[in-house]
Design a protein around this motif. Structure first.
Motif, PDB file in Angstrom:
ATOM      1  N   ALA A   1      55.838 -60.872  43.912  1.00 35.64           N
ATOM      2  CA  ALA A   1      55.981 -59.902  42.826  1.00 35.64           C
ATOM      3  C   ALA A   1      57.075 -60.381  41.875  1.00 35.64           C
ATOM      4  N   LEU A   2      56.788 -60.360  40.584  1.00 37.15           N
ATOM      5  CA  LEU A   2      57.746 -60.778  39.569  1.00 37.15           C
ATOM      6  C   LEU A   2      58.322 -59.544  38.886  1.00 37.15           C
ATOM      7  N   ASP A   3      59.634 -59.463  38.849  1.00 39.42           N
ATOM      8  CA  ASP A   3      60.321 -58.350  38.190  1.00 39.42           C
ATOM      9  C   ASP A   3      60.834 -58.858  36.850  1.00 39.42           C
ATOM     10  N   ILE A   4      60.196 -58.421  35.768  1.00 39.33           N
ATOM     11  CA  ILE A   4      60.489 -58.956  34.445  1.00 39.33           C
ATOM     12  C   ILE A   4      61.152 -57.892  33.589  1.00 39.33           C
ATOM     13  N   ALA A   5      62.332 -58.207  33.087  1.00 45.15           N
ATOM     14  CA  ALA A   5      63.076 -57.258  32.256  1.00 45.15           C
ATOM     15  C   ALA A   5      62.246 -56.840  31.049  1.00 45.15           C
ATOM     16  N   GLY A   6      62.208 -55.540  30.801  1.00 45.76           N
ATOM     17  CA  GLY A   6      61.502 -55.028  29.635  1.00 45.76           C
ATOM     18  C   GLY A   6      60.044 -54.723  29.852  1.00 45.76           C
ATOM     19  N   LEU A   7      59.495 -55.096  31.020  1.00 44.01           N
ATOM     20  CA  LEU A   7      58.080 -54.878  31.288  1.00 44.01           C
ATOM     21  C   LEU A   7      57.895 -53.918  32.451  1.00 44.01           C
ATOM     22  N   SER A   8      57.013 -52.954  32.257  1.00 44.52           N
ATOM     23  CA  SER A   8      56.674 -52.041  33.347  1.00 44.52           C
ATOM     24  C   SER A   8      55.362 -52.440  34.018  1.00 44.52           C
ATOM     25  N   ALA A   9      54.552 -53.234  33.334  1.00 45.87           N
ATOM     26  CA  ALA A   9      53.273 -53.668  33.892  1.00 45.87           C
ATOM     27  C   ALA A   9      53.496 -54.602  35.076  1.00 45.87           C
ATOM     28  N   GLU A  10      52.544 -54.585  35.994  1.00 47.31           N
ATOM     29  CA  GLU A  10      52.644 -55.441  37.177  1.00 47.31           C
ATOM     30  C   GLU A  10      52.484 -56.911  36.792  1.00 47.31           C
ATOM     31  N   ARG A  11      53.291 -57.749  37.422  1.00 50.54           N
ATOM     32  CA  ARG A  11      53.174 -59.193  37.289  1.00 50.54           C
ATOM     33  C   ARG A  11      53.320 -59.804  38.677  1.00 50.54           C
ATOM     34  N   HIS A  12      52.408 -60.698  39.009  1.00 51.49           N
ATOM     35  CA  HIS A  12      52.464 -61.351  40.309  1.00 51.49           C
ATOM     36  C   HIS A  12      52.228 -62.847  40.151  1.00 51.49           C
ATOM     37  N   LEU A  13      52.755 -63.591  41.093  1.00 49.10           N
ATOM     38  CA  LEU A  13      52.557 -65.017  41.176  1.00 49.10           C
ATOM     39  C   LEU A  13      51.919 -65.299  42.530  1.00 49.10           C
ATOM     40  N   ILE A  14      50.795 -65.982  42.532  1.00 47.69           N
ATOM     41  CA  ILE A  14      50.184 -66.401  43.793  1.00 47.69           C
ATOM     42  C   ILE A  14      50.501 -67.865  43.984  1.00 47.69           C
ATOM     43  N   ARG A  15      51.207 -68.157  45.059  1.00 47.47           N
ATOM     44  CA  ARG A  15      51.592 -69.538  45.356  1.00 47.47           C
ATOM     45  C   ARG A  15      50.660 -70.104  46.422  1.00 47.47           C
ATOM     46  N   ILE A  16      49.968 -71.169  46.051  1.00 48.26           N
ATOM     47  CA  ILE A  16      49.050 -71.837  46.969  1.00 48.26           C
ATOM     48  C   ILE A  16      49.667 -73.165  47.365  1.00 48.26           C
TER      49      ILE A  16
END
Length: 209
Positions: A190-205
């Protein structure tokens, strides 16, 4: 510009990302170029200064702590995102910015010249047709999840070094999607990005040695 500079500095601090004033200025210079070229090239629908800082700069830089190795490939870079902000913030790495759209790669090439970025190159090609450079490929392949995870792996596997990883940027992510990948280690970050409330995720393979 002062408001954008303050928003960027505060966002970097909230996200615990180290980026000196010179690099912050270059990041804002990149946004200025993007706004200028966008009038003719229609590169982005995001044009409000605050939103550009959040969605183009901070959103890109959230990936920085998860990069591995010295050589990074940004697949489908578009207007240079996230590749150009990452190249500015991580000058010790080399970045290849790949896109099949000639209009966008022309902008990216000009941006690299005007920003004086020596650690990035742009290539116009489809990823499945792009040949790995001499030396055997990349340590990190970064993509905004243009397809399903198995398809992303299939189209990029010829560009991966042993022990490399694929970082797929997504909005929402699920364990069910991870299970479509068999034989590889994968995790959702899960990415916590300042200024954004929308979900952001990174999938690491992760790719086996």
């Amino acid at each position: 510009m002062e408001r954008s500079a303050l928003r960027l500095a505060e966002g970097l601090e909230i996200m615990s990302l180290s980026c000196d004033r010179d690099r912050q200025k270059r990041l804002l210079d990149f946004l200025a170029l993007l706004r200028k070229w966008n009038r003719v090239y229609n590169l982005t629908r995001i044009t409000r200064p605050d939103a550009m800082v959040d969605l183009h700069l901070l959103d890109s830089l959230a990936v920085l702590p998860h990069l591995s190795g010295a050589d990074v490939l940004d697949v489908g870079t578009g207007a240079g995102l996230p590749g150009i902000p990452l190249a500015i913030a991580s000058p010790e790495r080399s970045f290849t910015l790949l896109d099949s759209n000639g209009k966008k790669t022309r902008f990216v090439q000009q941006a690299l010249i005007e920003l004086g970025l020596k650690n990035a190159v742009v290539v116009q090609a489809r990823v499945e047709e792009f040949a790995a450079p001499a030396g055997g490929g990349y340590d990190t392949i970064l993509t905004r999840a243009f397809a399903s995870l198995p398809e992303i792996f299939e189209k990029t596997k010829h560009l991966l070094r042993p022990g490399a990883c694929i970082l797929a940027l997504k909005g929402q992510a699920s364990d069910e999607e991870i299970r479509t990948l068999t034989g590889f280690s994968a995790q959702i970050i899960a990415l916590d990005i300042a200024g954004l409330s929308a979900e952001r995720h990174l999938i690491r393979i992760g790719v086996q040695e």
